[in-house]
Motif scaffolding. Structure first.
Motif, PDB file in Angstrom:
ATOM      1  N   LEU A  27       0.854  -1.187   0.000  1.00 40.94           N
ATOM      2  CA  LEU A  27       0.000   0.000   0.000  1.00 40.94           C
ATOM      3  C   LEU A  27       0.887   1.232   0.000  1.00 40.94           C
ATOM      4  N   LEU A  29       1.348   5.414  -0.018  1.00 41.56           N
ATOM      5  CA  LEU A  29       0.817   6.759   0.197  1.00 41.56           C
ATOM      6  C   LEU A  29       1.515   7.695  -0.780  1.00 41.56           C
ATOM      7  N   GLU A  30       0.741   8.240  -1.725  1.00 43.34           N
ATOM      8  CA  GLU A  30       1.317   9.109  -2.748  1.00 43.34           C
ATOM      9  C   GLU A  30       1.091  10.578  -2.452  1.00 43.34           C
ATOM     10  N   LEU A  36      -4.636   5.142   0.554  1.00 43.63           N
ATOM     11  CA  LEU A  36      -3.472   4.368   0.144  1.00 43.63           C
ATOM     12  C   LEU A  36      -3.802   3.580  -1.118  1.00 43.63           C
ATOM     13  N   ARG A  37      -2.807   3.432  -1.992  1.00 43.81           N
ATOM     14  CA  ARG A  37      -3.028   2.713  -3.247  1.00 43.81           C
ATOM     15  C   ARG A  37      -2.337   1.360  -3.194  1.00 43.81           C
ATOM     16  N   LYS A  68      -0.261   9.614   7.880  1.00 42.97           N
ATOM     17  CA  LYS A  68      -1.019   9.535   6.620  1.00 42.97           C
ATOM     18  C   LYS A  68      -1.631  10.884   6.254  1.00 42.97           C
ATOM     19  N   ILE A  82       5.500   3.699   2.193  1.00 42.49           N
ATOM     20  CA  ILE A  82       4.780   2.551   2.739  1.00 42.49           C
ATOM     21  C   ILE A  82       4.653   2.790   4.232  1.00 42.49           C
ATOM     22  N   GLU A 330      -8.513   0.971   4.286  1.00 42.20           N
ATOM     23  CA  GLU A 330      -9.200   2.238   4.537  1.00 42.20           C
ATOM     24  C   GLU A 330     -10.301   2.070   5.570  1.00 42.20           C
TER      25      GLU A 330
END
Length: 349
Positions: A27, A29-30, A36-37, A68, A82, A330
């Protein structure tokens, strides 16, 4: 001819599966404040002093959520990141110089998710071996992943800073919280006479761990100090809340020999009540070894002690029963943020 499904459940055939052994799901975090992707990234390789851990579970801390959101100035992530501070898992490979762990060992630790160090929300993590300890054999992966940050914070306050002794009267603020319920159990294991401030609905939690509950909403500080200590004050007060609770701690501590510790002492406070008691104050900053690289081996040592207590039946983490996975992270974060979780939220990997 129909294709053979690979281990990831796709239908691209066996060769595709073989090509993907150098990948892992993680996951990412961009952007701060965004979901989160879930994606695939290259599987990391161990360096000297590191181990590759197949992650079994990742604990969710309030600090994870602040990181986050980009709201943790003291614990910034380097994007893309991550997240996931706590983990429990199984050693898959050990790097050069690692002698404490070998393939197949079950381990746990406070290992990343901050300061550019990849965290535990991934199928694998490369971890500094000094940060790890063998997982308590009595506990599941989920239970073990609920321990590291909370217990290390409790230990650094009560043992490293306050030098807690058996027979002392100890007050833990928010004794049913993530750090608080660890601190209660640790103080009880040391033979202290333990009290904990809680809301009335959480009395049973701290009583089950061996502490006497104090309803901080219904009873003033002076009143419970008089009732519990005969007006002398507590030998040790651990503030896990900050703000006004730290101010109350300065009033509740014993004169001359009393010690106040806090893991959230970040505000502006009057030291007069503490000074007039000739008592002492110490702060706890648990992330320092992870962020600076200094003192990492001590975190591993602390978790060895946690495992010893857990296997002796003296330490049991409070874990929410709801099951989560990488796909439902999520929802896990929403539950943790809601305040309705019954214990620590843990994500199974």
């Amino acid at each position: 001819m129909s294709s053979i499904k690979c281990l990831r459940g796709c239908s691209e055939g066996r060769d595709h599966c073989l090509r993907r052994t150098d990948q892992l799901r993680a996951l990412i975090l961009e952007q701060f404040g965004s979901p989160l992707r879930l994606t695939e990234i290259p599987k990391p390789v161990t360096g000297p002093g590191q181990v590759l851990v197949r992650v079994g579970a990742s604990g969710v801390n309030p600090l994870d959520l602040k990181i986050k959101a980009g709201a943790a100035g003291h614990a910034k992530a380097v994007l893309p990141a991550i997240l996931g501070l706590d983990l429990a898992g199984t050693v898959e490979a050990a790097g050069a110089g690692v002698t404490a762990f070998r393939e197949g060992d079950e381990v746990y630790g406070l290992t990343g998710g901050v300061g550019g160090v990849p965290g535990s929300l991934a199928e694998y993590a490369v971890v500094d071996a000094d940060l790890l300890a063998r997982k308590p054999s009595r506990l599941s992966m989920r239970e073990a992943a609920a321990i590291p940050l909370g217990f290390i914070t409790a230990w650094e306050g009560l043992v490293d800073r306050a030098r807690i002794q058996g027979g002392e009267q100890v007050l833990i603020h928010a004794g049913a919280g993530g750090v608080g319920h660890m601190a209660v159990q640790l103080a009880c294991a040391y033979g202290a006479d333990v009290y904990a401030t809680v809301s009335p609905g959480k009395n049973a939690i701290v009583e089950g761990y061996g502490a006497s509950p104090i309803d901080y909403r219904a009873e003033a500080v002076a009143a419970y100090v008089d009732r519990c200590t005969g007006g002398r004050g507590f030998d040790v007060v651990y503030d896990t809340v900050g703000g006004a609770t730290l101010d109350a701690s300065f009033v509740a501590v014993k004169s001359y020999t009393g010690r106040v510790v806090s893991c959230l002492g970040w505000g502006t406070h009057s030291l007069a009540p503490l000074s007039f008691r000739a008592a002492t104050y110490s702060g706890v900053f648990t992330l320092m070894p992870l962020l600076t690289g200094k003192g990492r081996a001590h975190h591993g040592e602390i978790l060895q002690e946690a495992a010893r207590l857990a296997d002796a039946g003296k330490l049991t983490p409070l874990v929410d029963a709801t099951e989560f996975s990488l796909e439902s992270v999520e929802a896990a974060h929403q539950l943790a943020e809601s305040g309705h979780a019954r214990g620590k939220v843990v994500i199974s990997i």
